[in-house]
Design a protein around this motif. Structure first.
Motif, PDB file in Angstrom:
ATOM      1  N   LYS A 102     -13.788  12.493 -45.126  1.00 28.31           N
ATOM      2  CA  LYS A 102     -14.006  11.115 -45.572  1.00 28.31           C
ATOM      3  C   LYS A 102     -15.423  10.996 -46.114  1.00 28.31           C
ATOM      4  CE  LYS A 102     -13.406   6.381 -43.858  1.00 28.31           C
ATOM      5  NZ  LYS A 102     -13.454   5.795 -45.120  1.00 28.31           N
ATOM      6  N   ALA A 103     -15.543  10.353 -47.260  1.00 32.48           N
ATOM      7  CA  ALA A 103     -16.859  10.167 -47.892  1.00 32.48           C
ATOM      8  C   ALA A 103     -17.344   8.742 -47.663  1.00 32.48           C
ATOM      9  CB  ALA A 103     -16.759  10.451 -49.384  1.00 32.48           C
ATOM     10  N   PRO A 104     -18.653   8.523 -47.672  1.00 34.63           N
ATOM     11  CA  PRO A 104     -19.199   7.177 -47.495  1.00 34.63           C
ATOM     12  C   PRO A 104     -19.215   6.368 -48.794  1.00 34.63           C
ATOM     13  CG  PRO A 104     -20.976   8.758 -47.590  1.00 34.63           C
ATOM     14  CD  PRO A 104     -19.703   9.541 -47.659  1.00 34.63           C
ATOM     15  N   PHE A 105     -18.309   6.684 -49.704  1.00 31.24           N
ATOM     16  CA  PHE A 105     -18.175   5.962 -50.966  1.00 31.24           C
ATOM     17  C   PHE A 105     -16.711   5.973 -51.364  1.00 31.24           C
ATOM     18  CE2 PHE A 105     -19.764  10.264 -51.662  1.00 31.24           C
ATOM     19  CZ  PHE A 105     -18.749  10.829 -52.419  1.00 31.24           C
ATOM     20  N   SER A 106     -16.364   5.104 -52.304  1.00 34.37           N
ATOM     21  CA  SER A 106     -14.983   4.993 -52.760  1.00 34.37           C
ATOM     22  C   SER A 106     -14.940   5.224 -54.264  1.00 34.37           C
ATOM     23  CB  SER A 106     -14.453   3.602 -52.415  1.00 34.37           C
ATOM     24  OG  SER A 106     -13.192   3.392 -52.966  1.00 34.37           O
ATOM     25  N   LEU A 107     -13.960   6.014 -54.707  1.00 32.44           N
ATOM     26  CA  LEU A 107     -13.842   6.362 -56.115  1.00 32.44           C
ATOM     27  C   LEU A 107     -12.532   5.852 -56.686  1.00 32.44           C
ATOM     28  CD1 LEU A 107     -14.999  10.082 -55.848  1.00 32.44           C
ATOM     29  CD2 LEU A 107     -16.403   8.078 -56.361  1.00 32.44           C
ATOM     30  N   GLY A 108     -12.529   5.616 -57.990  1.00 36.73           N
ATOM     31  CA  GLY A 108     -11.313   5.247 -58.700  1.00 36.73           C
ATOM     32  C   GLY A 108     -10.596   6.494 -59.192  1.00 36.73           C
ATOM     33  N   ALA A 127     -28.085   3.891 -49.916  1.00 39.33           N
ATOM     34  CA  ALA A 127     -28.791   4.127 -48.658  1.00 39.33           C
ATOM     35  C   ALA A 127     -27.989   5.087 -47.770  1.00 39.33           C
ATOM     36  CB  ALA A 127     -29.024   2.805 -47.925  1.00 39.33           C
ATOM     37  N   LYS A 128     -26.679   5.191 -48.027  1.00 36.24           N
ATOM     38  CA  LYS A 128     -25.823   6.065 -47.217  1.00 36.24           C
ATOM     39  C   LYS A 128     -25.497   7.383 -47.908  1.00 36.24           C
ATOM     40  CE  LYS A 128     -23.587   2.388 -44.634  1.00 36.24           C
ATOM     41  NZ  LYS A 128     -22.314   1.736 -44.326  1.00 36.24           N
ATOM     42  N   ALA A 129     -25.466   7.393 -49.242  1.00 37.75           N
ATOM     43  CA  ALA A 129     -25.121   8.615 -49.973  1.00 37.75           C
ATOM     44  C   ALA A 129     -25.652   8.555 -51.396  1.00 37.75           C
ATOM     45  CB  ALA A 129     -23.604   8.800 -49.999  1.00 37.75           C
ATOM     46  N   VAL A 130     -26.073   9.715 -51.899  1.00 36.19           N
ATOM     47  CA  VAL A 130     -26.523   9.851 -53.285  1.00 36.19           C
ATOM     48  C   VAL A 130     -25.710  10.976 -53.909  1.00 36.19           C
ATOM     49  CG1 VAL A 130     -28.463  10.406 -54.787  1.00 36.19           C
ATOM     50  CG2 VAL A 130     -28.848   9.080 -52.701  1.00 36.19           C
ATOM     51  N   LEU A 131     -24.948  10.646 -54.954  1.00 32.33           N
ATOM     52  CA  LEU A 131     -24.128  11.645 -55.630  1.00 32.33           C
ATOM     53  C   LEU A 131     -25.027  12.637 -56.359  1.00 32.33           C
ATOM     54  CD1 LEU A 131     -21.304   9.389 -57.125  1.00 32.33           C
ATOM     55  CD2 LEU A 131     -21.414  10.498 -54.897  1.00 32.33           C
ATOM     56  N   GLN A 132     -24.667  13.931 -56.293  1.00 30.32           N
ATOM     57  CA  GLN A 132     -25.507  14.949 -56.906  1.00 30.32           C
ATOM     58  C   GLN A 132     -24.797  15.756 -57.986  1.00 30.32           C
ATOM     59  OE1 GLN A 132     -26.927  17.153 -53.430  1.00 30.32           O
ATOM     60  NE2 GLN A 132     -28.917  16.197 -53.745  1.00 30.32           N
ATOM     61  N   ASN A 133     -23.832  16.597 -57.603  1.00 26.98           N
ATOM     62  CA  ASN A 133     -23.220  17.534 -58.543  1.00 26.98           C
ATOM     63  C   ASN A 133     -21.703  17.497 -58.461  1.00 26.98           C
ATOM     64  OD1 ASN A 133     -25.730  18.806 -59.426  1.00 26.98           O
ATOM     65  ND2 ASN A 133     -25.806  19.649 -57.365  1.00 26.98           N
ATOM     66  N   LEU A 134     -21.087  18.027 -59.522  1.00 28.97           N
ATOM     67  CA  LEU A 134     -19.643  18.196 -59.549  1.00 28.97           C
ATOM     68  C   LEU A 134     -19.351  19.678 -59.740  1.00 28.97           C
ATOM     69  CD1 LEU A 134     -16.863  16.564 -59.763  1.00 28.97           C
ATOM     70  CD2 LEU A 134     -16.998  17.184 -62.166  1.00 28.97           C
ATOM     71  N   LEU A 142     -25.798  13.700 -51.107  1.00 30.00           N
ATOM     72  CA  LEU A 142     -26.841  13.779 -50.090  1.00 30.00           C
ATOM     73  C   LEU A 142     -26.663  12.621 -49.120  1.00 30.00           C
ATOM     74  CD1 LEU A 142     -29.332  15.489 -49.410  1.00 30.00           C
ATOM     75  CD2 LEU A 142     -30.691  13.863 -50.706  1.00 30.00           C
ATOM     76  N   GLN A 143     -26.573  12.942 -47.827  1.00 31.14           N
ATOM     77  CA  GLN A 143     -26.444  11.920 -46.793  1.00 31.14           C
ATOM     78  C   GLN A 143     -27.368  12.294 -45.645  1.00 31.14           C
ATOM     79  OE1 GLN A 143     -22.717  11.745 -44.596  1.00 31.14           O
ATOM     80  NE2 GLN A 143     -22.809   9.517 -44.634  1.00 31.14           N
ATOM     81  N   LYS A 144     -28.324  11.439 -45.381  1.00 32.10           N
ATOM     82  CA  LYS A 144     -29.307  11.682 -44.310  1.00 32.10           C
ATOM     83  C   LYS A 144     -29.948  13.060 -44.449  1.00 32.10           C
ATOM     84  CE  LYS A 144     -27.054   8.618 -41.053  1.00 32.10           C
ATOM     85  NZ  LYS A 144     -26.371   8.486 -39.776  1.00 32.10           N
ATOM     86  N   ASP A 145     -30.446  13.355 -45.639  1.00 29.56           N
ATOM     87  CA  ASP A 145     -31.141  14.610 -45.944  1.00 29.56           C
ATOM     88  C   ASP A 145     -30.273  15.849 -45.771  1.00 29.56           C
ATOM     89  OD1 ASP A 145     -33.467  13.245 -46.614  1.00 29.56           O
ATOM     90  OD2 ASP A 145     -34.188  13.258 -44.544  1.00 29.56           O
ATOM     91  N   LYS A 146     -28.947  15.698 -45.772  1.00 28.64           N
ATOM     92  CA  LYS A 146     -28.047  16.832 -45.667  1.00 28.64           C
ATOM     93  C   LYS A 146     -27.054  16.770 -46.828  1.00 28.64           C
ATOM     94  CE  LYS A 146     -24.929  19.280 -42.646  1.00 28.64           C
ATOM     95  NZ  LYS A 146     -24.202  19.323 -41.410  1.00 28.64           N
ATOM     96  N   VAL A 147     -26.850  17.913 -47.488  1.00 24.25           N
ATOM     97  CA  VAL A 147     -25.888  17.978 -48.585  1.00 24.25           C
ATOM     98  C   VAL A 147     -24.492  18.122 -47.995  1.00 24.25           C
ATOM     99  CG1 VAL A 147     -25.154  19.245 -50.639  1.00 24.25           C
ATOM    100  CG2 VAL A 147     -27.587  19.028 -50.122  1.00 24.25           C
ATOM    101  N   ARG A 148     -23.603  17.264 -48.456  1.00 27.69           N
ATOM    102  CA  ARG A 148     -22.209  17.277 -48.002  1.00 27.69           C
ATOM    103  C   ARG A 148     -21.303  17.384 -49.220  1.00 27.69           C
ATOM    104  NH1 ARG A 148     -22.084  15.757 -42.618  1.00 27.69           N
ATOM    105  NH2 ARG A 148     -23.970  14.761 -41.872  1.00 27.69           N
ATOM    106  N   TYR A 149     -20.039  17.709 -48.978  1.00 28.12           N
ATOM    107  CA  TYR A 149     -19.094  17.964 -50.061  1.00 28.12           C
ATOM    108  C   TYR A 149     -17.776  17.257 -49.782  1.00 28.12           C
ATOM    109  CZ  TYR A 149     -22.454  21.674 -50.826  1.00 28.12           C
ATOM    110  OH  TYR A 149     -23.613  22.362 -51.032  1.00 28.12           O
TER     111      TYR A 149
END
Length: 167
Positions: free
Chosen positions: A24-30, A60-67, A137-144
């Motif tokens: 589960k991600a802290p964001f929602s996508l279309g 504040a909860k997640a920053v999108l980085q790469n695909l 990036l979530q709380k200084d940790k890269v997640r996927y």
């Protein structure tokens, strides 16, 4: 005994380099879609853009980085469009080869007359044509998180590069 325990821990930590996908991600996508394109007056100029509509994202909860998609890792750029915020990954067939990252001989010169140097770097994910992975990036940790069911639209043909840039 301590040496054996330390050796075992170091082996286990070395095996942990495989990227773990979040459920589960802290964001929602279309609905995610891909748009292949070509420039008519430059037939070698082809590309593939992936559009990811963002329904909700708290930076504040997640920053999108790469695909990660089609054997490539591409930075995501977030743009405000008529339909809302969209993360876009622009894959350019002229700059990438499957599983390779291209760097130029002199990074201070864009392309110039220097031939590119290919640095082979396998991606950490096995994906189908309709799957991708977003790193965030979530709380200084890269997640996927995995995206499944990417709709691939028919190729769009632009008469010149300017027309593509104006879309």
């Amino acid at each position: 005994m301590k040496k054996l325990l330390l050796l075992l821990l170091s082996i286990l930590s070395a095996c942990a380099t495989k990227k773990k996908l979040e459920n589960k991600a802290p964001f929602s996508l279309g609905e995610v879609y891909a748009q292949p394109w070509i420039i008519e007056d430059q037939p070698a100029e082809v590309g593939y853009d992936v559009f990811i509509p963002i329904r909700s994202l708290d930076v504040a909860k997640a920053v999108l980085q790469n695909l990660y998609h089609k054997g490539q890792m591409v930075a995501l750029v977030i743009e405000l469009q008529e339909t809302g915020h969209v993360a876009i990954a622009r894959l350019d067939a002229n700059d990438f080869q499957k599983g390779d990252i291209i760097m130029h001989a002199d990074p201070k010169k864009e392309v110039g007359n220097q031939p590119p140097i290919l640095i082979s770097k396998p991606l950490p994910f096995e994906l189908t044509e309709t799957q991708a992975v977003i790193s965030y990036l979530q709380k200084d940790k890269v997640r996927y998180v995995m995206i499944d069911g990417i709709r691939i639209n028919p190729v769009v043909s632009y008469p010149v590069q300017f027309a593509k840039n104006q879309r």
